[in-house]
Design an enzyme around this catalytic site. Sequence first.
Site: not given
Length: 272
Positions: A23, A135
């Site tokens: 990202h 994550e």
Amino acid sequence: MEPSAGTALYPLHRCKTIYLVRHAQGIHNVAGEKDFNAYMSQDLFDAQLTPLGWSQVDGLREHVKKSGLANKIELVITSPLLRTMQTAVGVFGGENYTDGVSAPPLMAENAGHSGRQAVSSLNCPPFLAVETCREHLGVHPCDKRRSITEYRPLFPAIDFSLIENDEDVLWEPDVREANESVALRGMKFLDWLWTREEKEIAVVSHSGFLYHTLSMYSKECHPTIGDEVGKHFANCELRSMVLVDRRSVLPPQYAWVRFREFQLPWQDSSRT
């Protein structure tokens, strides 16, 4: 003449091309670089992209268009957090959304206080949210997701059907997921990815997930290649990999070959 030990041939039907993207810069990256303890702040819950992050998205989108990748990718898989979904739709989505179009937008206007126009779901691949490529789970509020009920109006054309629970039941406030657990989760994700029918797939995920997953596979490579495969991703960096099915017996094994990456001038390797 004996075949070279440094080369190998694989049938094309045993290969997939995977475009891995971390990202773009999030507000937690900025805060965490100044003070690591900031990752504990509730103000960073499900962190959104910064203005610089959106500039990174625009830069990578331009590369994806000019290089022809936009016409090759058959599916976009994204971690179901705000920063990854914003990155995914910004890089791989359609053009600006126009009211009156029958197809729902990929991203609603100003989703996540982005100040961005809505993004169309036309003339782009389908988008699928998958929890397995999230994550590290736990402790850090920036890595906790919103409910799927909250996400649906923000990202109407993203498919959330594979996410079993509306609320984030995977994130625990007092337990941070171990690196080894992240790596094993990543390997399971790639096992699942291999079962997909698509041959060219983009995956938008996170620094820790990508690093620990690829580090597991880099152990099988020559040290020079292993160092390339296992290094940390910069914000909004894209790496193209070939995923090769080289199974002779179960369980499956895979070979990774990195052949291209794209980085922007301002990128760094800040965590998560």
